[in-house]
Design a protein around this motif. Structure first.
Motif, mmCIF file in Angstrom:
data_model
loop_
_atom_site.group_PDB
_atom_site.id
_atom_site.type_symbol
_atom_site.label_atom_id
_atom_site.label_comp_id
_atom_site.label_asym_id
_atom_site.label_seq_id
_atom_site.Cartn_x
_atom_site.Cartn_y
_atom_site.Cartn_z
ATOM 1 N N ALA A 1 0.812 -1.210 0.000
ATOM 2 C CA ALA A 1 0.000 0.000 0.000
ATOM 3 C C ALA A 1 0.848 1.265 0.000
ATOM 4 O O ALA A 1 0.440 2.292 -0.548
ATOM 5 C CB ALA A 1 -0.908 0.001 1.231
ATOM 6 N N GLY A 2 2.032 1.205 0.601
ATOM 7 C CA GLY A 2 2.780 2.421 0.840
ATOM 8 C C GLY A 2 3.847 2.772 -0.161
ATOM 9 O O GLY A 2 4.209 3.948 -0.297
ATOM 10 N N GLN A 3 4.381 1.796 -0.873
ATOM 11 C CA GLN A 3 5.505 2.053 -1.765
ATOM 12 C C GLN A 3 5.016 2.336 -3.185
ATOM 13 O O GLN A 3 4.375 1.498 -3.811
ATOM 14 C CB GLN A 3 6.450 0.852 -1.768
ATOM 15 N N GLY A 4 5.372 3.515 -3.686
ATOM 16 C CA GLY A 4 4.930 3.886 -5.030
ATOM 17 C C GLY A 4 5.469 2.987 -6.114
ATOM 18 O O GLY A 4 4.898 2.912 -7.209
ATOM 19 N N LEU A 5 6.560 2.297 -5.839
ATOM 20 C CA LEU A 5 7.143 1.402 -6.836
ATOM 21 C C LEU A 5 6.196 0.259 -7.173
ATOM 22 O O LEU A 5 6.265 -0.306 -8.267
ATOM 23 C CB LEU A 5 8.470 0.857 -6.320
ATOM 24 N N VAL A 6 5.310 -0.088 -6.256
ATOM 25 C CA VAL A 6 4.312 -1.122 -6.541
ATOM 26 C C VAL A 6 3.433 -0.673 -7.699
ATOM 27 O O VAL A 6 3.201 -1.424 -8.656
ATOM 28 C CB VAL A 6 3.455 -1.420 -5.296
ATOM 29 N N TYR A 7 2.951 0.561 -7.637
ATOM 30 C CA TYR A 7 2.120 1.051 -8.737
ATOM 31 C C TYR A 7 2.924 1.157 -10.028
ATOM 32 O O TYR A 7 2.420 0.801 -11.107
ATOM 33 C CB TYR A 7 1.503 2.413 -8.423
ATOM 34 N N GLU A 8 4.154 1.624 -9.954
ATOM 35 C CA GLU A 8 4.951 1.731 -11.180
ATOM 36 C C GLU A 8 5.103 0.368 -11.845
ATOM 37 O O GLU A 8 5.051 0.246 -13.068
ATOM 38 C CB GLU A 8 6.321 2.338 -10.871
ATOM 39 N N THR A 9 5.295 -0.656 -11.037
ATOM 40 C CA THR A 9 5.433 -2.011 -11.589
ATOM 41 C C THR A 9 4.118 -2.486 -12.183
ATOM 42 O O THR A 9 4.098 -3.063 -13.276
ATOM 43 C CB THR A 9 5.913 -2.974 -10.489
ATOM 44 N N LEU A 10 3.027 -2.250 -11.486
ATOM 45 C CA LEU A 10 1.712 -2.607 -12.025
ATOM 46 C C LEU A 10 1.438 -1.854 -13.324
ATOM 47 O O LEU A 10 0.913 -2.413 -14.290
ATOM 48 C CB LEU A 10 0.615 -2.297 -11.010
ATOM 49 N N ALA A 11 1.815 -0.587 -13.354
ATOM 50 C CA ALA A 11 1.519 0.248 -14.522
ATOM 51 C C ALA A 11 2.256 -0.232 -15.772
ATOM 52 O O ALA A 11 1.807 0.007 -16.892
ATOM 53 C CB ALA A 11 1.887 1.703 -14.229
ATOM 54 N N MET A 12 3.380 -0.914 -15.598
ATOM 55 C CA MET A 12 4.128 -1.432 -16.747
ATOM 56 C C MET A 12 3.542 -2.737 -17.281
ATOM 57 O O MET A 12 3.912 -3.176 -18.372
ATOM 58 C CB MET A 12 5.593 -1.676 -16.355
ATOM 59 N N PHE B 1 11.860 1.780 -26.731
ATOM 60 C CA PHE B 1 10.546 1.933 -26.133
ATOM 61 C C PHE B 1 10.460 3.248 -25.371
ATOM 62 O O PHE B 1 11.236 3.496 -24.444
ATOM 63 C CB PHE B 1 10.253 0.778 -25.167
ATOM 64 N N ASN B 2 9.504 4.084 -25.786
ATOM 65 C CA ASN B 2 9.170 5.245 -24.976
ATOM 66 C C ASN B 2 8.440 4.749 -23.729
ATOM 67 O O ASN B 2 7.359 4.168 -23.821
ATOM 68 C CB ASN B 2 8.253 6.195 -25.749
ATOM 69 N N SER B 3 9.028 4.970 -22.583
ATOM 70 C CA SER B 3 8.482 4.392 -21.356
ATOM 71 C C SER B 3 7.371 5.245 -20.776
ATOM 72 O O SER B 3 7.160 6.397 -21.181
ATOM 73 C CB SER B 3 9.593 4.252 -20.307
ATOM 74 N N LEU B 4 6.667 4.677 -19.812
ATOM 75 C CA LEU B 4 5.782 5.468 -18.988
ATOM 76 C C LEU B 4 6.614 6.468 -18.192
ATOM 77 O O LEU B 4 7.830 6.340 -18.087
ATOM 78 C CB LEU B 4 4.972 4.580 -18.047
ATOM 79 N N LEU B 5 5.953 7.469 -17.616
ATOM 80 C CA LEU B 5 6.674 8.537 -16.924
ATOM 81 C C LEU B 5 7.114 8.040 -15.553
ATOM 82 O O LEU B 5 6.583 8.418 -14.517
ATOM 83 C CB LEU B 5 5.779 9.778 -16.785
ATOM 84 N N SER B 6 8.095 7.178 -15.573
ATOM 85 C CA SER B 6 8.605 6.533 -14.364
ATOM 86 C C SER B 6 10.109 6.440 -14.477
ATOM 87 O O SER B 6 10.636 6.153 -15.554
ATOM 88 C CB SER B 6 7.999 5.128 -14.220
ATOM 89 N N GLU B 7 10.786 6.690 -13.372
ATOM 90 C CA GLU B 7 12.233 6.488 -13.344
ATOM 91 C C GLU B 7 12.595 5.215 -12.581
ATOM 92 O O GLU B 7 13.253 4.329 -13.110
ATOM 93 C CB GLU B 7 12.942 7.695 -12.712
ATOM 94 N N MET B 8 12.158 5.125 -11.326
ATOM 95 C CA MET B 8 12.575 3.988 -10.522
ATOM 96 C C MET B 8 12.082 2.677 -11.117
ATOM 97 O O MET B 8 12.830 1.713 -11.222
ATOM 98 C CB MET B 8 12.072 4.117 -9.073
ATOM 99 N N GLY B 9 10.816 2.633 -11.504
ATOM 100 C CA GLY B 9 10.268 1.400 -12.053
ATOM 101 C C GLY B 9 10.964 0.970 -13.332
ATOM 102 O O GLY B 9 11.352 -0.189 -13.488
ATOM 103 N N VAL B 10 11.148 1.897 -14.257
ATOM 104 C CA VAL B 10 11.725 1.547 -15.553
ATOM 105 C C VAL B 10 13.215 1.243 -15.432
ATOM 106 O O VAL B 10 13.718 0.292 -16.047
ATOM 107 C CB VAL B 10 11.465 2.671 -16.579
ATOM 108 N N LEU B 11 13.936 2.015 -14.633
ATOM 109 C CA LEU B 11 15.361 1.713 -14.446
ATOM 110 C C LEU B 11 15.516 0.343 -13.787
ATOM 111 O O LEU B 11 16.384 -0.443 -14.162
ATOM 112 C CB LEU B 11 16.033 2.792 -13.597
ATOM 113 N N GLY B 12 14.670 0.042 -12.795
ATOM 114 C CA GLY B 12 14.718 -1.277 -12.168
ATOM 115 C C GLY B 12 14.413 -2.377 -13.162
ATOM 116 O O GLY B 12 15.052 -3.443 -13.146
ATOM 117 N N PHE B 13 13.450 -2.140 -14.036
ATOM 118 C CA PHE B 13 13.092 -3.119 -15.062
ATOM 119 C C PHE B 13 14.274 -3.383 -15.985
ATOM 120 O O PHE B 13 14.635 -4.542 -16.247
ATOM 121 C CB PHE B 13 11.902 -2.593 -15.865
ATOM 122 N N ASP B 14 14.901 -2.325 -16.466
ATOM 123 C CA ASP B 14 16.008 -2.502 -17.404
ATOM 124 C C ASP B 14 17.237 -3.098 -16.721
ATOM 125 O O ASP B 14 17.982 -3.873 -17.337
ATOM 126 C CB ASP B 14 16.340 -1.168 -18.076
#
Length: 961
Positions: A380-391, A678-691
């Motif tokens: 519930a608290g970490q925004g990275l959860v949403y960034e991961t879901l959003a991808m 790939f033009n990513s979603l407007l995310s840094e932590m999520g996309v950098l973690g993904f790559d």
């Protein structure tokens, strides 16, 4: 829901007749009723059509504009009239109206349970969170009374019934939606997905889903989960292990997911999780030997003594193994993870994506999958959860769905749900991507395993994320040395009274005769004996190998010593360079490229043909293209990378008439490898973690993440600190990720001037990564190619230019890419100035400021000041720098930078340059600093002030003041 609310409040008295008539009007003409009623009746459409058929004896055909209209039945033969067709008997209007009204009421009640039944589900094993009755789940809300309980109602196969009494309907609804499982799925827009879930849960099938052998298996898994924790508690008193006590049912859940997807074709599973329960998962799911874990409890390293690295605490480590499930080999890996909860999420899905790409599974993406475990507070608290879901469903990042398992302790460290999240559940964020959510009581193992199987099947069926929320508890505090009663006395008073989940389940199985009590005890005794044997063996255990350079990493090795290496293998023959260059300027016949881009392509073509004036974007493209021809794939990811923030790259061309896309680099020659941008979603932590995760799986693909501006990487600092900079020394996990961070002071204000070079340098040690600030396209070309030409992998952080992208001096000749050329860590003086013995000053710098210095020196005709460029700052090029400085025996040395004194490279290079000078024994003993004064903000917001500062530092560096 407006129509539902209206109907719920109007189901009594004369309104009932009104509603029946209203429904009939909607059938004839949907627009003839209020919009709220249109929404309501449309929501009930499918079920209502079947009900109306039984209630009125007429078939109801869909109308083009919505609703149904009665179809005339074929005339039926009447034997009393000589076999001639006879009209159907007239229906009793009052009876038909009552039947329709009952059906609508029943359907509304059923739909209410599908939407809100989870609110009364019995989810809390502690019994502290009592579900409150919800009015929408009360039949009286819809006009039913106790007298209606045993009256048949036409529902025609809804809930699996043709007709049912209200009592029967309620029994099914309560068992399905208000038992140990609470299901949230009506927020999903896809009717197929909703119907699929509905069919698998209605009628409470989990109560009859397990035979005797299946129940025995669940008990065995619970025995292993609980037995391991209890054994460690006895043997290692007071040692932190972040045990799974209270949530042991997670282990049977994980094993059910793995077994289910293995049977449906998955061959590899990557798991990410926090530290709670990690050791249990390592030994009971991923099959790390008990002996090795017990050895680590004694303080022994996880790897052989000859493997360098700092190591990490045991509950951060990962491992991998191959297991056989019903004759099928499945590779399991548990990713190492720091204490930064949820940081591993994008890393896991990035790794999954890479494995799918390597296997050619680029359409269905079902062969490899990720399982992510979460704590309730972190989910519930970490925004990275949403960034991961959003991808999860984006074209460049989708992986065919992830199964999320929330180990819901109903508490954070000491924070209760009331303070932890604003929504109803910790899992509410998953609704943003329409993921179904299965809440389940963790003290009901069969319900948990049923939901785990359902989650696995859903992922395989629809290629989408799903959440399994196991509501359990944490028997101890945040760790085994913590006292939770300080802050939660009521909760922990109840926990102390609780039997363990295994104990409860064993007693229930013994009472039913499924597993006799003596069998359950024998099961536990045998497992304890196995643990004791492993414990004894751990006293002399020594790890004999590290697994980090196996499989896809075979042939690579650990990096060398601190000495600079000779960079070979990055130059490319002229014919190949021209072949790639030709493709860059070629567009298909009939493709309507933008006229401005056509001019850029012509400029590229001219530069390649003449061999002069190759700019930054062309140098980059030549690196990509030559790697593609050598069989290496290229993945470029980040915000707006196809065009490039500064409109320089244009690696994807867009037809101006029909939006069709064309990638020149994928059309060099037949049989080449492919590039993806790939033009990513407007995310840094999520996309950098993904790559970053992508690079962990595939060392033969060049993976680049580009920040829109360099300081955007601030938002991904956890990934940089915990993974990119330190993962190799902590966990023996290499990465060849390239980070492109636009950097340079152009007078545009404090935002986006600085990529914070100093922060990366502060993280540098033990040759953990390369940090560079190039001044020539050719050097950039060689640096990119060496990422894959070395026999090891290291992250590369590049301060990429902005104004230099089009600077007339920041160009290279084709010969600087060709045989005889190589990467240069330091570029010495290139102009024809005074002999070295007459040079009074050497200016060392890095990046864009070099061209300001060069231009001013040329304009002022200065001959006794040399300028040298440090292209690679870490690993520090002490050997190359010494060779450059040794020539200037009588010169003083200054370090010039654009950034304020407390930023940039100065604090990193200062003492290192001093050491080089000391060893040389020349006149200069240490460098002086020239640049902006210390500052809190990276740059001024006033263009005029910026220009004054820039001119002043350039003049001071050249000794012109």
């Amino acid at each position: 829901m407006a129509g539902i609310d209206i109907l719920a409040s109007a189901m009594t008295g004369a309104n009932a007749t009104f509603l029946a008539d209203l429904y009939a009007r909607w059938v004839e003409n949907p627009d003839s009723v209020d919009v709220s009623f249109q929404e309501l009746f449309a929501a009930l459409n499918d079920d209502a059509r079947a009900v109306l058929h039984d209630a009125t004896g007429a078939s109801w055909a869909p109308r083009p504009r919505g609703g149904f209209a009665p179809e005339p039945e074929a005339p039926r033969a009447d034997p009393k009239k000589g076999g001639k067709p006879a009209a159907p008997a007239a229906a009793d209007p009052a009876a038909s109206r009552q039947q329709v009204l009952d059906a609508i009421r029943a359907l509304m009640l059923i739909r209410a349970y599908r939407v809100r039944g989870h609110l009364e589900a019995q989810l809390d094993p502690l019994g502290l969170q009592q579900a409150k009755p919800h009015p929408e789940l009360d039949p009286k809300t819809y006009g039913f009374t106790d007298a209606d309980l045993d009256r048949p109602i036409f529902i025609n196969k809804v809930l699996g019934k043709e007709t049912a009494t209200l009592r029967e309907i309620m029994q099914i609804l309560r068992a399905t939606y208000c038992g140990p499982i609470g299901v949230e799925f009506m927020h999903i827009q896809d009717p197929e997905q909703k119907s699929w879930i509905q069919q698998r849960i209605e009628g409470a099938p989990w109560g009859r889903a397990f035979d005797g052998q299946a129940r025995r298996t669940i008990l065995q898994q619970l025995t292993e989960a609980e037995g391991f924790e209890a054994f460690c508690a006895r043997k290692y008193v007071g040692t932190k292990r972040f045990g799974l006590e209270g949530g042991e049912v997670t282990i049977p859940a994980l094993q059910a997911i793995i077994e289910t997807v293995a049977g449906l074709g998955v061959s590899e599973i990557a798991i990410g999780m926090p530290h709670r329960g990690r050791l249990n998962t390592l030994v009971n799911v991923v099959k790390k030997p008990f002996t090795q874990v017990f050895s680590e409890f004694k303080g022994n390293p996880a790897h052989p003594d000859d493997v360098q690295g700092s190591g990490d605490v045991k509950y951060h480590l990962g491992t991998s193994t191959d297991i056989e499930i019903n004759g099928r080999q499945v590779h399991l890996s548990l990713q190492p993870n720091p204490s930064h909860l949820e940081a591993v999420d994008p890393v896991v899905v990035g790794k999954v994506r890479a494995r799918q790409d390597m296997a050619g599974d680029t359409k269905s993406r079902r062969s490899v999958m990720g399982i992510l475990l979460h704590g309730d507070a972190a989910f519930a608290g970490q925004g990275l959860v949403y960034e991961t879901l959003a991808m999860s469903q984006l074209i460049g990042y989708r992986t065919g769905g992830t199964v999320h398992v929330v180990v819901n302790n109903q508490i954070g460290f000491t924070t209760v749900p009331l303070h932890a999240y604003s929504g109803l559940y910790c899992t509410d964020v998953a609704k943003s991507v329409q993921a179904p959510i299965l809440h389940v009581n963790g003290d009901e193992p069969e319900a948990v395993v049923f939901c785990a199987r359902l989650a696995a099947e859903y992922r395989m069926q629809f290629g989408a994320d799903i959440v399994l929320d196991i509501v359990c508890y944490r028997r101890h505090g945040h760790n085994e040395t913590d006292e939770p009663a300080f802050t939660q006395p009521a909760m922990y008073g109840r926990i102390r009274e609780m039997k363990t989940t295994r104990t409860k389940y064993a007693e229930a199985l013994a009472a039913s005769g499924a597993v006799p009590a003596e069998d359950g005890k024998a099961m536990l005794d045998a497992f304890n004996a196995r643990l004791e044997e492993a414990y004894q063996a751990a006293q002399t255990f020594k790890p004999n190998k590290a697994d980090w350079l196996e499989g896809h990493w075979a042939g690579l090795k650990a990096a060398g010593s601190d000495d600079e290496e000779k960079e070979d293998g990055t130059a490319v023959d002229l014919a190949t360079l021209r072949e790639v260059g030709g493709a860059l300027s070629r567009v298909p016949e009939g493709f309507n490229a933008n006229s401005k881009i056509v001019r850029q392509l012509e400029a590229k073509k001219n530069a390649i043909e003449t061999g002069e004036g190759i700019d930054w974007a062309t140098g980059e493209a030549l690196a990509f293209g030559t790697l593609l021809l050598e069989g290496h794939r290229v993945r470029l990811s980040g915000e707006d990378v196809q065009r490039g923030t500064f409109s320089h790259r244009h690696c994807v061309l867009v037809d101006q008439r029909n939006q069709a896309e064309y990638m020149p680099l994928n059309n060099i020659r037949e049989g080449q490898a492919r590039m993806e941008a790939f033009n990513s979603l407007l995310s840094e932590m999520g996309v950098l973690g993904f790559d970053y995760g992508y690079t962990l799986a595939d060392p033969q693909t060049l993976v680049l993440w580009e920040a829109q501006f360099g300081d955007f990487a601030n938002g991904a600092q956890v990934i940089i600190d915990q993974f990119i900079a330190s993962a190799e020394t902590k966990w023996l996990r290499m990465s060849g990720l390239v980070m492109l961070l636009p950097h340079g002071y152009e007078g545009q204000g404090p935002e986006h001037s600085s990529a914070r070079l100093e922060r990366y340098l502060q993280l540098c040690a033990e040759r953990n990564m390369a940090v560079c600030n190039f001044t020539t396209p050719a050097n950039y070309f060689h640096a990119l190619r060496r990422q894959l030409k070395r026999n090891y992998r290291k992250p590369l952080v590049v301060m990429t230019p902005k104004s230099l992208l089009r600077h007339k001096l920041a160009v290279s000749s084709l010969s600087e890419f060709a045989p005889g050329s190589t990467f240069r860590t330091v570029i010495p003086e290139t102009d024809a100035i005074a002999p070295s013995e007459k040079v009074k000053r050497v200016v060392l710098c890095t990046g864009k400021v070099y061209y300001d210095l060069l231009q001013e020196r040329r304009d002022k005709g200065v001959q006794d000041v040399a300028i040298a460029r440090m292209e690679q700052i870490h690993p520090f090029p002490r050997i190359s720098l010494a060779k450059v400085l040794a020539e200037y025996k009588n010169a003083e040395v200054v370090w010039c930078q654009e950034e304020p004194e407390n930023m940039g490279a100065w604090t990193f290079v200062d003492r290192r340059i001093e050491k080089v000078l000391k060893d040389l024994g020349i006149k200069a003993k240490r460098p002086d600093y020239v640049g902006r004064a210390e500052a809190a903000s990276p740059a001024t917001g006033l263009a005029k002030v910026h220009q004054q500062q820039q001119e002043a530092l350039v003049r001071e560096a050249l000794g012109l003041n």
